[in-house]
Motif scaffolding. Structure first.
Motif, short mmCIF file in Angstrom:
data_model
loop_
_atom_site.label_atom_id
_atom_site.label_comp_id
_atom_site.label_asym_id
_atom_site.label_seq_id
_atom_site.Cartn_x
_atom_site.Cartn_y
_atom_site.Cartn_z
N ASN A 116 50.28 21.28 4.90
CA ASN A 116 50.18 20.08 5.75
C ASN A 116 49.08 19.82 5.56
N ASP A 117 48.29 19.59 4.02
CA ASP A 117 47.40 19.04 4.16
C ASP A 117 47.98 17.61 2.48
N THR A 119 50.05 14.47 3.03
CA THR A 119 50.49 13.36 3.91
C THR A 119 51.05 12.34 2.84
N VAL A 120 52.79 11.49 2.82
CA VAL A 120 53.40 10.44 1.90
C VAL A 120 54.10 9.82 2.61
N ASP A 121 54.14 8.84 2.57
CA ASP A 121 54.51 7.67 3.46
C ASP A 121 56.30 8.16 3.45
N GLU A 122 57.33 6.61 4.13
CA GLU A 122 57.96 6.76 3.56
C GLU A 122 58.53 5.62 2.37
N ARG A 124 56.69 6.21 -0.50
CA ARG A 124 55.58 6.93 -1.17
C ARG A 124 54.85 5.65 -2.61
N ALA A 127 48.74 7.86 0.07
CA ALA A 127 49.11 9.74 0.28
C ALA A 127 47.43 9.83 0.60
N THR A 128 48.31 10.81 1.41
CA THR A 128 46.46 11.05 2.07
C THR A 128 47.11 13.10 1.59
N ARG A 130 44.06 16.69 2.00
CA ARG A 130 42.98 17.11 2.73
C ARG A 130 42.56 18.08 1.77
#
Length: 220
Positions: A116-117, A119-122, A124, A127-128, A130
């Motif tokens: 959950n820490d 996050t990658v968009d479709e 690629r 990227a985020t 935490r």
């Protein structure tokens, strides 16, 4: 006629014998010190050090998932004094001046990063992440750069060293030096430097994998 003169023998009191024995021990002790500084005599009465230690045994292996991002070098002068309540310092008491040098590492525990820490968009391309806040490791005292400047001990403390398994032990000042180094590391901004370095490392790594935007934050 001449009367022969008889020498009258007197017995020495017990306290005189005791004092004489102590004086004899001191004479031999200080004579040994003088002999030790003469050329050639020091080698004759010197000691030889031999390492008879056995091989080190592996007790456990631990996987490390933390990223050591910064390391600080610290030095502290410890002035530790111990006084007896009703005795003068010359009889009972000690004072040690010790220079302690050591390091403290700041790290980010990447093993605490969950699904959950990240996050990658479709596409690629973004990227985020935490990450947990950086933490400080245990202070490590460097014995090669740490040393005692001076030691002052009372008479009773000196006599106690003769019967001690670890005479002139420096554990107390070493522990105090480690504590002071740890306190200094907390106020040094070392963790902030570690987070900055971790961000730079991950940004470079993810951009090399094709990500154009990288967002990294810290919390928890």
């Amino acid at each position: 006629m001449t009367t022969p003169i008889r020498r009258m023998s007197r017995r020495m009191p017990g306290w005189v014998k005791a004092v004489s024995a102590v004086v004899l021990v001191l004479v031999v002790f200080f004579a040994g010190i003088r002999l030790s500084v003469l050329p050639g005599i020091k080698d004759l009465f010197g000691t030889e050090t031999r390492d008879r230690s056995g091989p080190a045994l592996l007790q456990s292996i631990q996987d490390i998932s933390r990223y050591d991002a910064a390391s600080g070098n610290f030095q502290v002068v410890v002035d530790l004094e111990k006084d007896a309540k009703y005795l003068p310092d010359a009889i009972r008491g000690s004072r040690t001046l010790y220079v302690g040098a050591g390091t403290v590492d700041a790290y980010v525990d990447l093993g605490r990063v969950g699904g959950n820490d990240v996050t990658v968009d479709e596409d690629r391309t973004s990227a985020t992440l935490r990450l947990p806040h950086a933490a400080l490791g245990r202070p490590a005292l460097d014995p090669d750069r740490s040393y005692a400047v001076s030691k002052q001990r009372g008479l009773l403390d000196r006599l106690g060293d003769l019967f001690s398994d670890n005479p002139n032990g420096e554990q107390a000042v070493q522990k105090l030096a480690v504590r002071h180094i740890g306190d200094a590391a907390k106020d040094s901004g070392l963790t902030a430097r570690a987070e900055k370095n971790t961000t730079g490392m991950l940004e470079g790594l993810l951009r090399s994998l094709g990500f154009q935007e990288v967002h990294i934050s810290y919390g928890g």
